[in-house]
Design a protein around this motif. Structure first.
Motif, PDB file in Angstrom:
ATOM      1  N   PHE A 105      13.855  -9.504  22.659  1.00 49.25           N
ATOM      2  CA  PHE A 105      14.819 -10.529  23.068  1.00 49.25           C
ATOM      3  C   PHE A 105      14.113 -11.849  23.400  1.00 49.25           C
ATOM      4  O   PHE A 105      14.653 -12.932  23.172  1.00 49.25           O
ATOM      5  CB  PHE A 105      15.648 -10.038  24.250  1.00 49.25           C
ATOM      6  CG  PHE A 105      16.576  -8.907  23.901  1.00 49.25           C
ATOM      7  CD1 PHE A 105      17.675  -9.116  23.091  1.00 49.25           C
ATOM      8  CD2 PHE A 105      16.323  -7.622  24.352  1.00 49.25           C
ATOM      9  CE1 PHE A 105      18.519  -8.075  22.744  1.00 49.25           C
ATOM     10  CE2 PHE A 105      17.160  -6.567  24.018  1.00 49.25           C
ATOM     11  CZ  PHE A 105      18.257  -6.795  23.207  1.00 49.25           C
ATOM     12  N   GLY A 106      12.897 -11.744  23.932  1.00 49.14           N
ATOM     13  CA  GLY A 106      12.117 -12.952  24.172  1.00 49.14           C
ATOM     14  C   GLY A 106      11.820 -13.682  22.872  1.00 49.14           C
ATOM     15  O   GLY A 106      11.912 -14.909  22.799  1.00 49.14           O
ATOM     16  N   TRP A 107      11.475 -12.910  21.836  1.00 47.42           N
ATOM     17  CA  TRP A 107      11.215 -13.515  20.537  1.00 47.42           C
ATOM     18  C   TRP A 107      12.465 -14.197  19.989  1.00 47.42           C
ATOM     19  O   TRP A 107      12.387 -15.308  19.461  1.00 47.42           O
ATOM     20  CB  TRP A 107      10.733 -12.447  19.559  1.00 47.42           C
ATOM     21  CG  TRP A 107      10.645 -12.934  18.139  1.00 47.42           C
ATOM     22  CD1 TRP A 107      11.515 -12.672  17.130  1.00 47.42           C
ATOM     23  CD2 TRP A 107       9.636 -13.783  17.592  1.00 47.42           C
ATOM     24  NE1 TRP A 107      11.114 -13.299  15.977  1.00 47.42           N
ATOM     25  CE2 TRP A 107       9.966 -13.985  16.227  1.00 47.42           C
ATOM     26  CE3 TRP A 107       8.491 -14.386  18.105  1.00 47.42           C
ATOM     27  CZ2 TRP A 107       9.182 -14.771  15.385  1.00 47.42           C
ATOM     28  CZ3 TRP A 107       7.712 -15.176  17.272  1.00 47.42           C
ATOM     29  CH2 TRP A 107       8.064 -15.359  15.933  1.00 47.42           C
ATOM     30  N   ILE A 108      13.615 -13.551  20.113  1.00 46.18           N
ATOM     31  CA  ILE A 108      14.864 -14.144  19.613  1.00 46.18           C
ATOM     32  C   ILE A 108      15.144 -15.470  20.317  1.00 46.18           C
ATOM     33  O   ILE A 108      15.468 -16.486  19.679  1.00 46.18           O
ATOM     34  CB  ILE A 108      16.054 -13.179  19.822  1.00 46.18           C
ATOM     35  CG1 ILE A 108      15.896 -11.921  18.951  1.00 46.18           C
ATOM     36  CG2 ILE A 108      17.378 -13.870  19.514  1.00 46.18           C
ATOM     37  CD1 ILE A 108      15.929 -12.190  17.468  1.00 46.18           C
ATOM     38  N   ALA A 109      15.022 -15.478  21.651  1.00 48.56           N
ATOM     39  CA  ALA A 109      15.260 -16.714  22.411  1.00 48.56           C
ATOM     40  C   ALA A 109      14.240 -17.784  22.032  1.00 48.56           C
ATOM     41  O   ALA A 109      14.577 -18.955  21.839  1.00 48.56           O
ATOM     42  CB  ALA A 109      15.200 -16.429  23.906  1.00 48.56           C
ATOM     43  N   GLY A 110      12.967 -17.376  21.920  1.00 43.57           N
ATOM     44  CA  GLY A 110      11.931 -18.336  21.574  1.00 43.57           C
ATOM     45  C   GLY A 110      12.069 -18.864  20.167  1.00 43.57           C
ATOM     46  O   GLY A 110      11.857 -20.053  19.908  1.00 43.57           O
ATOM     47  N   TRP A 111      12.463 -18.000  19.236  1.00 45.08           N
ATOM     48  CA  TRP A 111      12.658 -18.413  17.851  1.00 45.08           C
ATOM     49  C   TRP A 111      13.799 -19.427  17.753  1.00 45.08           C
ATOM     50  O   TRP A 111      13.741 -20.370  16.964  1.00 45.08           O
ATOM     51  CB  TRP A 111      12.937 -17.186  16.995  1.00 45.08           C
ATOM     52  CG  TRP A 111      12.877 -17.412  15.511  1.00 45.08           C
ATOM     53  CD1 TRP A 111      13.909 -17.324  14.635  1.00 45.08           C
ATOM     54  CD2 TRP A 111      11.722 -17.750  14.730  1.00 45.08           C
ATOM     55  NE1 TRP A 111      13.481 -17.579  13.363  1.00 45.08           N
ATOM     56  CE2 TRP A 111      12.144 -17.842  13.381  1.00 45.08           C
ATOM     57  CE3 TRP A 111      10.384 -17.977  15.049  1.00 45.08           C
ATOM     58  CZ2 TRP A 111      11.261 -18.158  12.357  1.00 45.08           C
ATOM     59  CZ3 TRP A 111       9.510 -18.298  14.008  1.00 45.08           C
ATOM     60  CH2 TRP A 111       9.952 -18.382  12.691  1.00 45.08           C
ATOM     61  N   ALA A 112      14.836 -19.230  18.578  1.00 44.51           N
ATOM     62  CA  ALA A 112      15.943 -20.195  18.613  1.00 44.51           C
ATOM     63  C   ALA A 112      15.452 -21.545  19.111  1.00 44.51           C
ATOM     64  O   ALA A 112      15.803 -22.598  18.560  1.00 44.51           O
ATOM     65  CB  ALA A 112      17.062 -19.670  19.519  1.00 44.51           C
ATOM     66  N   LEU A 453      21.898 -18.551  11.145  1.00 48.26           N
ATOM     67  CA  LEU A 453      21.792 -17.146  10.753  1.00 48.26           C
ATOM     68  C   LEU A 453      20.595 -16.935   9.828  1.00 48.26           C
ATOM     69  O   LEU A 453      19.823 -15.977  10.004  1.00 48.26           O
ATOM     70  CB  LEU A 453      23.079 -16.713  10.043  1.00 48.26           C
ATOM     71  CG  LEU A 453      23.099 -15.280   9.487  1.00 48.26           C
ATOM     72  CD1 LEU A 453      22.933 -14.255  10.611  1.00 48.26           C
ATOM     73  CD2 LEU A 453      24.387 -15.021   8.719  1.00 48.26           C
ATOM     74  N   TYR A 454      20.398 -17.822   8.861  1.00 44.37           N
ATOM     75  CA  TYR A 454      19.245 -17.717   7.960  1.00 44.37           C
ATOM     76  C   TYR A 454      17.936 -17.803   8.752  1.00 44.37           C
ATOM     77  O   TYR A 454      16.982 -17.069   8.471  1.00 44.37           O
ATOM     78  CB  TYR A 454      19.275 -18.839   6.910  1.00 44.37           C
ATOM     79  CG  TYR A 454      20.446 -18.783   5.958  1.00 44.37           C
ATOM     80  CD1 TYR A 454      21.083 -17.576   5.666  1.00 44.37           C
ATOM     81  CD2 TYR A 454      20.913 -19.934   5.337  1.00 44.37           C
ATOM     82  CE1 TYR A 454      22.158 -17.521   4.787  1.00 44.37           C
ATOM     83  CE2 TYR A 454      21.988 -19.899   4.452  1.00 44.37           C
ATOM     84  CZ  TYR A 454      22.602 -18.691   4.190  1.00 44.37           C
ATOM     85  OH  TYR A 454      23.665 -18.651   3.325  1.00 44.37           O
ATOM     86  N   TRP A 455      17.912 -18.710   9.721  1.00 43.97           N
ATOM     87  CA  TRP A 455      16.708 -18.886  10.541  1.00 43.97           C
ATOM     88  C   TRP A 455      16.385 -17.603  11.311  1.00 43.97           C
ATOM     89  O   TRP A 455      15.219 -17.202  11.415  1.00 43.97           O
ATOM     90  CB  TRP A 455      16.908 -20.065  11.485  1.00 43.97           C
ATOM     91  CG  TRP A 455      15.774 -20.305  12.447  1.00 43.97           C
ATOM     92  CD1 TRP A 455      15.769 -20.042  13.790  1.00 43.97           C
ATOM     93  CD2 TRP A 455      14.486 -20.850  12.153  1.00 43.97           C
ATOM     94  NE1 TRP A 455      14.576 -20.398  14.345  1.00 43.97           N
ATOM     95  CE2 TRP A 455      13.767 -20.894  13.360  1.00 43.97           C
ATOM     96  CE3 TRP A 455      13.875 -21.305  10.981  1.00 43.97           C
ATOM     97  CZ2 TRP A 455      12.464 -21.381  13.440  1.00 43.97           C
ATOM     98  CZ3 TRP A 455      12.567 -21.793  11.055  1.00 43.97           C
ATOM     99  CH2 TRP A 455      11.888 -21.824  12.263  1.00 43.97           C
ATOM    100  N   PHE A 456      17.433 -16.948  11.818  1.00 41.59           N
ATOM    101  CA  PHE A 456      17.201 -15.727  12.589  1.00 41.59           C
ATOM    102  C   PHE A 456      16.790 -14.556  11.698  1.00 41.59           C
ATOM    103  O   PHE A 456      15.979 -13.723  12.104  1.00 41.59           O
ATOM    104  CB  PHE A 456      18.432 -15.366  13.423  1.00 41.59           C
ATOM    105  CG  PHE A 456      18.490 -16.117  14.702  1.00 41.59           C
ATOM    106  CD1 PHE A 456      17.645 -15.799  15.748  1.00 41.59           C
ATOM    107  CD2 PHE A 456      19.358 -17.180  14.851  1.00 41.59           C
ATOM    108  CE1 PHE A 456      17.666 -16.517  16.920  1.00 41.59           C
ATOM    109  CE2 PHE A 456      19.385 -17.902  16.029  1.00 41.59           C
ATOM    110  CZ  PHE A 456      18.535 -17.575  17.069  1.00 41.59           C
ATOM    111  N   ILE A 457      17.321 -14.494  10.502  1.00 46.98           N
ATOM    112  CA  ILE A 457      16.880 -13.460   9.561  1.00 46.98           C
ATOM    113  C   ILE A 457      15.395 -13.653   9.252  1.00 46.98           C
ATOM    114  O   ILE A 457      14.612 -12.691   9.230  1.00 46.98           O
ATOM    115  CB  ILE A 457      17.728 -13.509   8.277  1.00 46.98           C
ATOM    116  CG1 ILE A 457      19.178 -13.081   8.581  1.00 46.98           C
ATOM    117  CG2 ILE A 457      17.119 -12.621   7.193  1.00 46.98           C
ATOM    118  CD1 ILE A 457      20.124 -13.263   7.409  1.00 46.98           C
ATOM    119  N   PHE A 458      15.003 -14.900   9.035  1.00 49.72           N
ATOM    120  CA  PHE A 458      13.593 -15.222   8.809  1.00 49.72           C
ATOM    121  C   PHE A 458      12.760 -14.816  10.030  1.00 49.72           C
ATOM    122  O   PHE A 458      11.663 -14.245   9.899  1.00 49.72           O
ATOM    123  CB  PHE A 458      13.461 -16.717   8.523  1.00 49.72           C
ATOM    124  CG  PHE A 458      12.061 -17.179   8.242  1.00 49.72           C
ATOM    125  CD1 PHE A 458      11.203 -16.426   7.459  1.00 49.72           C
ATOM    126  CD2 PHE A 458      11.609 -18.384   8.758  1.00 49.72           C
ATOM    127  CE1 PHE A 458       9.910 -16.856   7.184  1.00 49.72           C
ATOM    128  CE2 PHE A 458      10.317 -18.826   8.496  1.00 49.72           C
ATOM    129  CZ  PHE A 458       9.464 -18.068   7.709  1.00 49.72           C
TER     130      PHE A 458
END
Length: 487
Positions: A105-112, A453-458
């Motif tokens: 979840f940290g990665w998801i937040a940081g990737w955003a 969405l594309y960014w998160f898939i990446f």
């Protein structure tokens, strides 16, 4: 499968971050963070978006769009203030969520947030370029159209001015944050004075008829988006929410703060209050000077309004300071973005050379990568589209941080320090902050949500393909398991 999910939810020890970030120079004060926050929030947006959003969505009620967005941002800012006070780590939401919810979840937040910073650098540079060109064109200095806009926009190939300013700010930051902070403080004062000059001069050119009707009747635009009514105000909120993301840039630099428990809340909340006052004032004056439809497709409405109302000299002064002042937003975004990239490298989520510091304890490798990506994005994507993309990434991180308060509170005073600031009206306000951020995200353009969405898939491909196997948290956990087996 059980061990796989257990691995994804591994939580970082906050002492690890505290130790790693201790090498960063702790030199930033409340004054520096107020300048950083105001400089980042009151940036390109205040000189561009009030006119664009008024013409496209809200009409004179654009001031309400800014006010509603400020309320949403204010709710989240309370959560940011508590988080940064309890955990003053580089990387802001990425590091916090890693500690309280786990690595995935940290990665998801940081990737955003990484999307936010990559795109924000390009967005601010593009806005600065538009205002600079608007400033020099009356002097007969016109850049070729191929060098004036992003690729495929108005015959453009590359926005040369945007490229140059990103490189200049990168070189400034490479010399250290204390020097950049001094430049930031001076430029922010000049920029606020320019905004106040526009407001006071603009007040003399207001026509009350331009405010009527204050909330135009609703109708759909040709592209399907809303204009007028509360639907238009809502669409305006989603378009201009990026204006208030500056307080995240404060939090991202919290590892370099003096006395962060007090410095961070004051910097975050103080800069937001100052920004709200300035945004609403500029919006009301701008739509009062000329009918909102006059600002359609105008990337430098402040200078245009002053020139058209008979104040060409003041327009030059305000726009000159505005162009120079936009450097403050680039300083803030590039500081924060480079610290986030450094955090990924620090934790092994991306190649560890990104987490390296030079002999002056500066993450300049991360800064170089951020600068290169910002230049490329600014050359490819048009200004208006970049605005929506920034909001998408930021709002996702905001939702994580808001919910994170529920996981943070039980740990305060135990394995985490007792923060000097706490989000009021707990447990109601964190839920309100989450719902408000979600509502703004839902109102974003479908294209922005699709690209998000594309960014998160990446991002997921990178996490499962690289980060999950190379993270230092994973290696420490595996070593600990092996040690226990060998006992």
């Amino acid at each position: 499968m059980k061990s796989f999910f257990k691995r994804m939810l591994l939580k970082e020890d906050p002492n690890v971050y505290q130790d790693k970030d201790s090498h960063l120079s702790q030199v930033l004060t409340v004054k520096d963070f107020l300048a950083l926050g105001v400089g980042t929030i009151v940036s390109t947006s205040i000189f561009t978006l009030p006119g664009v959003v008024a013409a496209s969505h809200a009409g004179p009620a654009v001031a309400l769009s800014f006010l509603v967005a400020a309320i949403v941002a204010g709710l989240v800012a309370f959560a940011y203030a508590e988080m940064s006070s309890a955990m003053p780590f580089a990387g802001s939401a990425y590091s916090w969520i890693n500690v309280i919810f786990g690595e995935f979840f940290g990665w998801i937040a940081g990737w955003a947030l990484l999307a936010e910073y990559f795109i924000a650098v390009a967005f601010v540079a593009s806005g600065l370029s538009a205002n600079f060109r608007g400033l020099i064109e009356p002097l007969g200095l016109v850049l070729p159209k191929q060098l004036s806009s992003a690729y495929g926009t108005s015959g453009g190939v590359i926005d040369l001015v945007a490229v140059i300013v990103v490189i200049l700010v990168g070189l400034l930051l490479a010399r250290g944050v204390s020097g950049a902070a001094r430049v930031e403080n001076i430029l922010v004062v000049l920029k606020v004075l320019a905004i106040l000059l526009f407001v006071f001069v603009g007040l003399t050119a207001i026509h009350a008829s331009n405010y009527s009707p204050f909330i135009p009747k609703y109708h759909p635009n040709a592209d399907g988006s809303a204009f007028g009514g509360w639907q238009g105000i809502y669409a305006g909120v989603s378009s201009i929410f990026l204006s208030y993301i500056g307080f995240d840039s404060i939090a991202a630099n919290s590892a370099e703060a003096k006395d962060p428990k007090k410095t961070m809340p004051r910097g975050i909340l103080g800069s937001l209050v100052l920004a709200v006052i300035l945004f609403v004032s500029v919006s009301l004056v701008m739509v009062g000077m000329f009918k909102y439809s006059s600002y359609a497709n105008n990337a430098e409405p402040v200078g245009w309004a002053l020139r058209e109302s008979g104040h060409p000299i003041i327009a030059i002064v305000v726009q000159t300071v505005a162009v120079v002042g936009m450097f403050t937003a680039l300083i803030g975004m590039m500081m924060a973005g480079s610290r986030l990239l450094y955090s990924f490298g620090r934790d092994g989520m991306l190649p560890k050379w990104l987490g390296s510091l030079n002999k002056d304890n500066l993450p300049n490798r991360a800064l170089v990568v951020l600068s290169i990506v910002g230049v490329i994005l600014g050359a490819v994507f048009p200004f208006a589209f970049l605005a929506q993309l920034i909001s998408a990434g930021t709002l996702i991180a905001f939702m994580f941080v808001s919910l994170g308060i529920y996981a943070l509170r039980p740990r305060e005073g135990k394995d985490l320090p007792e923060p000097s600031f706490k989000m009021p009206l707990y447990p109601v306000m964190p839920a309100l902050a989450f719902l408000a951020a979600f509502a703004v995200f839902w109102g974003l353009d479908m294209g922005a949500k699709l690209y998000a969405l594309y960014w998160f898939i990446f991002g997921l491909v990178i996490y499962f393909g690289y980060g999950m196997r190379h993270s230092f948290l994973s290696k420490r956990s595996q070593a600990k398991e092996n040690e226990e087996k060998n006992k």
